[in-house]
Design a protein around this motif. Structure first.
Motif, short mmCIF file in Angstrom:
data_model
loop_
_atom_site.label_atom_id
_atom_site.label_comp_id
_atom_site.label_asym_id
_atom_site.label_seq_id
_atom_site.Cartn_x
_atom_site.Cartn_y
_atom_site.Cartn_z
N ARG A 251 0.84 -1.21 0.00
CA ARG A 251 0.00 0.00 0.00
C ARG A 251 0.87 1.26 0.00
O ARG A 251 0.56 2.25 -0.67
N MET A 252 1.97 1.22 0.76
CA MET A 252 2.86 2.37 0.82
C MET A 252 3.53 2.62 -0.53
O MET A 252 3.63 3.76 -0.99
N MET A 253 3.97 1.55 -1.18
CA MET A 253 4.59 1.69 -2.50
C MET A 253 3.62 2.30 -3.51
O MET A 253 3.99 3.17 -4.30
N THR A 254 2.38 1.85 -3.46
CA THR A 254 1.38 2.37 -4.39
C THR A 254 1.09 3.84 -4.12
O THR A 254 1.00 4.65 -5.05
N ALA A 255 1.00 4.20 -2.83
CA ALA A 255 0.72 5.59 -2.47
C ALA A 255 1.86 6.51 -2.91
O ALA A 255 1.63 7.66 -3.30
N GLN A 256 3.09 6.00 -2.87
CA GLN A 256 4.24 6.84 -3.23
C GLN A 256 4.25 7.21 -4.71
O GLN A 256 4.85 8.21 -5.10
N LEU A 257 3.58 6.42 -5.53
CA LEU A 257 3.53 6.74 -6.95
C LEU A 257 2.81 8.07 -7.19
O LEU A 257 3.08 8.76 -8.18
N ASP A 258 1.90 8.42 -6.29
CA ASP A 258 1.16 9.68 -6.44
C ASP A 258 2.10 10.88 -6.46
O ASP A 258 1.82 11.89 -7.12
N LEU A 259 3.19 10.78 -5.72
CA LEU A 259 4.14 11.89 -5.67
C LEU A 259 4.72 12.19 -7.05
O LEU A 259 4.88 13.35 -7.44
N LEU A 260 5.01 11.13 -7.81
CA LEU A 260 5.59 11.32 -9.14
C LEU A 260 4.59 11.97 -10.10
O LEU A 260 4.99 12.61 -11.08
N GLU A 261 3.30 11.81 -9.81
CA GLU A 261 2.30 12.41 -10.69
C GLU A 261 2.21 13.92 -10.54
O GLU A 261 1.54 14.59 -11.32
N THR A 262 2.89 14.46 -9.53
CA THR A 262 2.91 15.92 -9.38
C THR A 262 3.91 16.56 -10.33
O THR A 262 3.96 17.79 -10.44
N MET A 263 4.70 15.75 -11.02
CA MET A 263 5.71 16.27 -11.95
C MET A 263 5.11 16.42 -13.34
O MET A 263 4.27 15.62 -13.76
N SER A 264 5.55 17.44 -14.05
CA SER A 264 5.12 17.61 -15.43
C SER A 264 5.84 16.57 -16.29
O SER A 264 6.88 16.04 -15.88
N PRO A 265 5.31 16.27 -17.48
CA PRO A 265 6.01 15.33 -18.36
C PRO A 265 7.45 15.75 -18.64
O PRO A 265 8.35 14.91 -18.69
N LYS A 266 7.68 17.06 -18.78
CA LYS A 266 9.04 17.55 -19.05
C LYS A 266 9.96 17.29 -17.85
O LYS A 266 11.10 16.86 -18.00
N GLU A 267 9.43 17.55 -16.64
CA GLU A 267 10.23 17.30 -15.44
C GLU A 267 10.52 15.81 -15.27
O GLU A 267 11.61 15.42 -14.85
N TYR A 268 9.54 14.99 -15.60
CA TYR A 268 9.72 13.55 -15.46
C TYR A 268 10.84 13.05 -16.39
O TYR A 268 11.59 12.15 -16.03
N GLN A 269 10.93 13.66 -17.57
CA GLN A 269 11.96 13.25 -18.52
C GLN A 269 13.36 13.46 -17.97
O GLN A 269 14.29 12.72 -18.27
N GLU A 270 13.53 14.50 -17.15
CA GLU A 270 14.85 14.77 -16.57
C GLU A 270 15.30 13.61 -15.68
O GLU A 270 16.47 13.25 -15.66
N ILE A 271 14.35 13.02 -14.96
CA ILE A 271 14.68 11.85 -14.13
C ILE A 271 14.89 10.64 -15.02
O ILE A 271 15.84 9.87 -14.84
N ARG A 272 14.03 10.48 -15.99
CA ARG A 272 14.09 9.31 -16.87
C ARG A 272 15.42 9.23 -17.61
O ARG A 272 15.97 8.15 -17.79
N LEU A 273 15.94 10.37 -18.01
CA LEU A 273 17.21 10.39 -18.74
C LEU A 273 18.37 9.90 -17.87
O LEU A 273 19.36 9.38 -18.38
N GLN A 274 18.23 10.07 -16.55
CA GLN A 274 19.30 9.64 -15.65
C GLN A 274 19.32 8.12 -15.47
O GLN A 274 20.27 7.57 -14.93
N LEU A 275 18.27 7.45 -15.94
CA LEU A 275 18.20 6.00 -15.79
C LEU A 275 19.02 5.26 -16.84
O LEU A 275 19.19 4.05 -16.75
#
Length: 200
Positions: free
Chosen positions: A40-64
């Motif tokens: 349940r905690m893992m699922t709830a934590q996904l909500d935090l990532l949804e506060t990021m814009s697609p552009k902001e998310y890409q900055e993290i994704r590129l680091q992977l």
């Protein structure tokens, strides 16, 4: 952080397998309760990532780099556990007691140890699928389902995983029981939306 939670879940499930083999129901249920809270905690934590814009998310994704969630060591370990859980449950709580899943849920239902453990397993299954479903919506919102993963594979492949069930026997018994009960309900009534059919 989620990687650490997945590893903790996996190590906890290793202990659960041991306690299943020992038929130590109290320990099984207690440890599965921990697993459920972590899921349940893992699922709830996904909500935090949804506060990021697609552009902001890409900055993290590129680091992977070329990595992806499907290659997470914790995720891979976790996916290996359900067959061991089922084998231990079946040997100790079904076959070892002369029971079938149908006995546990219907014919010889007594809300006993086998039922309680089965429900702990199906709750884990349900929570894991909810995590996968929420993860899928996160991808939909952040990078789009029509895009490719970091490995170049279509993200739609994740949808197949979201439909997978760890313990299909525990899901199927509900359908079987409902179908049997349905044959005992008596006269089939016309749907409420078409009352005129009942008068014919």
């Amino acid at each position: 952080v989620e990687e650490l939670w997945m590893k903790l879940i996996t190590y906890t499930l290793v202990d659960v397998v041991d306690f299943l083999e020992q038929q130590n129901t109290h320990r099984v249920v207690t440890l599965m309760g921990r697993v459920h809270r972590l899921m349940r905690m893992m699922t709830a934590q996904l909500d935090l990532l949804e506060t990021m814009s697609p552009k902001e998310y890409q900055e993290i994704r590129l680091q992977l780099g070329n990595g992806s969630g499907q290659e997470s060591p914790g995720f891979k370990l976790l996916l290996r556990m359900p067959p061991d859980l089922w084998r231990a449950f079946k040997a100790s709580y079904l076959d070892g007691r002369g029971l079938s899943v149908e006995d546990v849920y219907d014919i010889r239902y007594d809300h006993g140890d086998s039922y309680v453990v089965a429900e702990a397993l199906i709750e884990f299954d349900e929570l894991f699928q909810k995590f996968r479903a929420n993860h899928l919506y996160l991808i939909h919102r952040s990078i789009g389902l029509g895009s490719k993963s970091l490995k170049g594979r279509p993200v739609e492949l994740l949808q197949a995983g979201a439909l997978h069930r760890f313990f299909p026997e525990l899901w199927d018994i509900r359908c079987d029981m409902t179908d049997r009960w349905g044959s005992q309900y008596g006269t089939v009534r016309a749907p409420i939306s078409h009352p005129e059919a009942a008068a014919e």
